[in-house]
Design a protein around this motif. Structure first.
Motif, PDB file in Angstrom:
ATOM      1  N   THR A  63      -3.592   0.606   9.301  1.00 25.28           N
ATOM      2  CA  THR A  63      -2.134   0.515   9.272  1.00 25.28           C
ATOM      3  C   THR A  63      -1.690  -0.927   9.061  1.00 25.28           C
ATOM      4  OG1 THR A  63      -1.913   2.418  10.744  1.00 25.28           O
ATOM      5  CG2 THR A  63      -0.017   0.938  10.577  1.00 25.28           C
ATOM      6  N   THR A  66      -2.487  -2.074   5.479  1.00 21.11           N
ATOM      7  CA  THR A  66      -1.648  -1.436   4.466  1.00 21.11           C
ATOM      8  C   THR A  66      -0.496  -2.339   4.042  1.00 21.11           C
ATOM      9  OG1 THR A  66      -2.185   0.798   5.230  1.00 21.11           O
ATOM     10  CG2 THR A  66      -0.137   0.543   4.005  1.00 21.11           C
ATOM     11  N   LEU A  67       0.021  -3.125   4.975  1.00 27.49           N
ATOM     12  CA  LEU A  67       1.119  -4.031   4.648  1.00 27.49           C
ATOM     13  C   LEU A  67       0.752  -4.973   3.513  1.00 27.49           C
ATOM     14  CD1 LEU A  67       2.352  -4.975   8.230  1.00 27.49           C
ATOM     15  CD2 LEU A  67       3.520  -3.513   6.581  1.00 27.49           C
ATOM     16  N   SER A 117      -3.953 -12.692   5.837  1.00 25.72           N
ATOM     17  CA  SER A 117      -4.300 -11.531   6.659  1.00 25.72           C
ATOM     18  C   SER A 117      -5.455 -11.833   7.612  1.00 25.72           C
ATOM     19  CB  SER A 117      -4.661 -10.346   5.762  1.00 25.72           C
ATOM     20  OG  SER A 117      -5.768 -10.646   4.931  1.00 25.72           O
ATOM     21  N   LEU A 260       8.294  -2.404   2.461  1.00 29.70           N
ATOM     22  CA  LEU A 260       8.150  -3.025   3.775  1.00 29.70           C
ATOM     23  C   LEU A 260       9.211  -2.520   4.744  1.00 29.70           C
ATOM     24  CD1 LEU A 260       7.266  -6.707   2.805  1.00 29.70           C
ATOM     25  CD2 LEU A 260       5.731  -4.941   3.673  1.00 29.70           C
ATOM     26  N   PHE A 263       8.401   0.981   5.744  1.00 31.72           N
ATOM     27  CA  PHE A 263       7.304   0.974   6.714  1.00 31.72           C
ATOM     28  C   PHE A 263       7.823   0.623   8.112  1.00 31.72           C
ATOM     29  CE2 PHE A 263       3.786  -0.915   9.022  1.00 31.72           C
ATOM     30  CZ  PHE A 263       2.717  -0.078   8.722  1.00 31.72           C
TER      31      PHE A 263
END
Length: 456
Positions: A63, A66-67, A117, A260, A263
């Motif tokens: 999850t 995924t961003l 990330s 975004l 989400f």
């Protein structure tokens, strides 16, 4: 729907020929989207055989990751539009150079996303108050999985270039390669088959990285093989590279912000829904999964929409913009027919695959739940295709304001129906539907005004 936009009658436009051209572009992307959907579920299915901790850890980690994949994939829309416009202007030399510049940008973007990330893994997982075992597995999984971000944006940019040139079969082949490599790699590396080490969740991450790498290598090789037919040429101007990157960001940023915000909105609604219990929460996420499956066709039609409307816009043919939009929207809604049959004729069978049907009936009739899901998907389709048409003609700032207004209205409504009125699942679904309907209506009005003769 034929009166939605001022366009000639379908028969006068050669309706069958137009539909055939759209489907030739769209069907490989549809199958590609199906393949990528399978990819996201293979890890969950196989890791679930290891332990509950491993399944929870992979769910949390994927999850979060995924961003970053959303950023790489959504920005590729800007490159596809940019190349399509150049092709519409009959400037294949510039289209080829812009394509190569976009690929170089994909490599640089991948490096940036990897660094960002990876630096956020420990702080993010540390703030989630996860159990010790889940935290450890999530960190181990992500530290391997994050290496896929080196190549994922490059693959997305390459797929966007092929889409702009209407060569979507290469995109399909790359997705099939990704699924096969990931499936075989998961089986070998998670469970230690065929002499490979049994790595558990770490094996799932390594298999995913190998799948992304193999798929991207294929796309790069296919592009090199087709460099002459596509007119690709090496970059010669730093100024053109800077202009290309600026255009990609300008055209793609609204899609990135949209994904975004969507989400974030779903995440907040999930938090508000959690106190209603596992059945409400599970059914809401099952409905979201079903929406995702029914929306697979949209990806193919938006690629076709983007390619053809971008060319019409570059060639200054506003009448053709309306034509392509009308046909893509009609075909897109027709793709819902199988979903309508499943969710409105056999809803108990569909929901029974995911959750006990007696638990579903505690919330409402499976028929009405299925009907509501179909309605939300139809609104999402209209919203998605209309948004694609507007972006392809350069309407961008409009979306930033629309997204912010829609998000504020949706979250305000969601808080009211979930926290104040206690609607549970139905409130969460209604909030998601309001977001799609509101943006779809406003976008449709905007595009219709744009197509009026006095607007040109």
């Amino acid at each position: 729907m034929s009166r939605l936009f001022p366009s000639p009658p379908p028969r006068a436009l050669g309706s069958q020929k137009v539909n055939r051209k759209i489907l030739v572009i769209a069907w490989p992307v549809m199958l590609s989207a199906l393949s990528q959907t399978l990819l996201t579920n293979i890890d969950f299915i196989m890791v679930g055989q290891v332990s509950t901790d491993a399944l929870a850890a992979v769910g949390v980690a994927s999850t979060f990751m995924t961003l970053f994949y959303i950023i790489g994939g959504s920005l590729s829309f800007g490159l596809s539009t940019c190349v399509s416009i150049r092709l519409g202007e009959q400037d294949r030399v510039l289209a080829g150079r812009v394509s190569v510049h976009g690929l170089i940008f994909g490599v640089l973007l991948g490096a940036l996303l990897f660094v960002v990330s990876r630096s956020l893994l420990s702080p993010v997982f540390g703030s989630m108050e996860l159990e010790a075992a889940v935290h450890r597995i999530a960190l181990e999984y992500s530290e391997l999985f994050v290496w896929g971000l080196w190549l994922a944006p490059l693959g997305a940019m390459a797929a966007a270039v092929f889409g702009a040139y209407t060569r979507t079969r290469q995109v399909l082949v790359s997705s099939l390669i990704m699924v096969v490599v990931n499936l075989v790699g998961d089986y070998m590396l998670i469970f230690g088959k065929f002499g490979a080490p049994a790595m558990g969740a770490r094996g799932a991450a390594l298999a995913s990285v190998l799948a992304v790498a193999t798929s991207t290598v294929y796309l790069a090789a296919a592009m090199w093989w087709l460099r002459r037919p596509l007119g690709l040429s090496l970059p010669r101007s730093p100024k053109l590279f800077a202009q290309t990157v600026a255009t990609i960001l300008r055209l793609g940023i609204s899609t990135t912000v949209e994904w975004l915000l969507w989400f974030v909105g779903i995440f907040i609604i999930t938090i508000w829904l959690a106190p209603f219990g596992a059945v409400h929460l599970a059914l809401f996420h099952v409905s979201m999964k079903l929406q995702g499956l029914l929306m697979l066709a949209v990806r193919g039609f938006t690629v076709a929409n983007n390619a053809m409307i971008g060319r019409a816009h570059g060639g200054q043919q506003p009448r053709r913009i309306s034509m392509w939009h009308y046909h893509n929207l009609r075909l897109c809604l027709m793709s819902l027919i199988p979903g309508v049959l499943l969710l409105m004729v056999w809803p108990s069978w569909v929901f029974g695959w995911f959750i006990e049907i007696d638990e579903v009936r505690q919330i409402g009739s499976p028929f009405w739940i299925g009907t509501a899901v179909v309605g939300v998907v139809a609104a999402r389709m209209i919203n998605t295709v209309t948004g694609s048409s507007l972006r392809s003609v350069g309407v961008l700032l409009f979306f930033i304001y629309l997204l912010l207004i829609s998000q504020a209205i949706t979250l305000g409504f969601g808080y009211t129906v979930l926290r104040v009125m206690q609607w549970g699942f139905w409130g969460a679904l209604a909030a998601a539907a309001l977001d799609e309907v509101f943006r779809g209506v406003v976008s449709t009005v905007k595009l219709r005004r744009l197509m009026q003769p006095d607007a040109r």
